[in-house]
Design a protein around this motif. Structure first.
Motif: not given
Length: 250
Positions: A81, A235, A237, A244
């Motif tokens: 991802n 960022t 996710t 995280s």
């Protein structure tokens, strides 16, 4: 070398590395249960304290099982991802804090890559019993180099991916975090990335680890450190509610 994890390996690690905590915890729980035979106190208060102790002892084990044994964390499928990660990535660095469960698995996921492993464990600073015990059983990837957190023995702009997998929180001082991340940024290629996986000091992890959540740092702290180190992108996710994945670009 292929590493096959045992069932409930994450839970077993927690119990093994933190056995001092569980020995004292079970001893205190036993004393609390026996205390009504010595002096009288409210049954309600007694059961509240017993419940709190049981929660504090067993909830970290349940969460560890979720994160490390049932989530697929060590399958590294979550990498799919993230952008710019493929099996042909050339130069990879994995940095640990004295306990390495991931380097052999990373090599299996990136078989064509040149993987270098660094260990920034400092015996003078990292004195917690858990990490000392963990080091005794940790598998050492061939040619792992011991380093200081402010120096990576690598050329500028030479690395495609740097992995920081449940390790960076061992750097306790904020300024040291920034210096460490500056080194990571220095050695990354312009299109490289730093992938960091961490528990956070947030409400979810408070319910999971109670006071133990203070061992981690908040998203705000990490974002501040990465920005101060000069990263242009930061960022997050979520990987389970308790973990995280941060992906940062120089």
């Amino acid at each position: 070398m292929e590493i096959k994890r045992k069932k409930f390996q994450g839970v077993l690690n927690i119990l093994s590395f933190n056995r001092h905590f569980y020995v004292w915890g079970m001893a205190m729980l036993t004393l609390i249960i026996l205390s009504p035979y010595i002096f009288k106190w409210s049954d309600l208060l007694l059961w509240i304290i017993i419940t709190a102790f049981i929660y504090g002892l067993f909830m970290p084990l349940i969460v560890s099982a979720i994160v490390y044994d049932f989530s697929g964390y060590y399958d590294f499928k979550w990498l799919n991802n993230l952008k710019k990660t493929d099996s042909k990535t050339n130069k990879i660095v994995n940095i640990n804090a004295g306990f390495d469960e991931t380097s052999f698995i990373l090599k299996n996921n990136f078989p064509e890559s040149d993987l270098k492993v660094f260990d920034f464990y400092n015996a003078k600073l990292h004195t917690e019993p858990a990490i000392i015990r963990a080091r005794k059983v940790s598998l050492v990837y061939p040619n792992t180099q011991e380093i200081k957190s402010n120096t990576l023995p690598l050329e500028d702009n030479s690395i495609d991916i740097i992995f920081l997998l449940s390790a960076a929180h061992e750097i306790r001082l904020h300024e040291e975090k920034i210096q460490f991340l500056k080194e990571c940024r220095r050695v990354c290629k312009p299109n490289g990335q730093v992938i960091m996986v961490e528990h956070l000091r947030d409400l979810t992890n408070f319910f999971a680890f109670s006071i133990g959540f203070t061992h981690f740092f908040s998203r705000k702290v990490w974002k501040s450190a990465f920005i101060s180190a000069g990263f242009s992108e930061f960022t997050e996710t979520k990987f389970t509610p308790f973990m995280s994945i941060f992906n940062s670009i120089p």
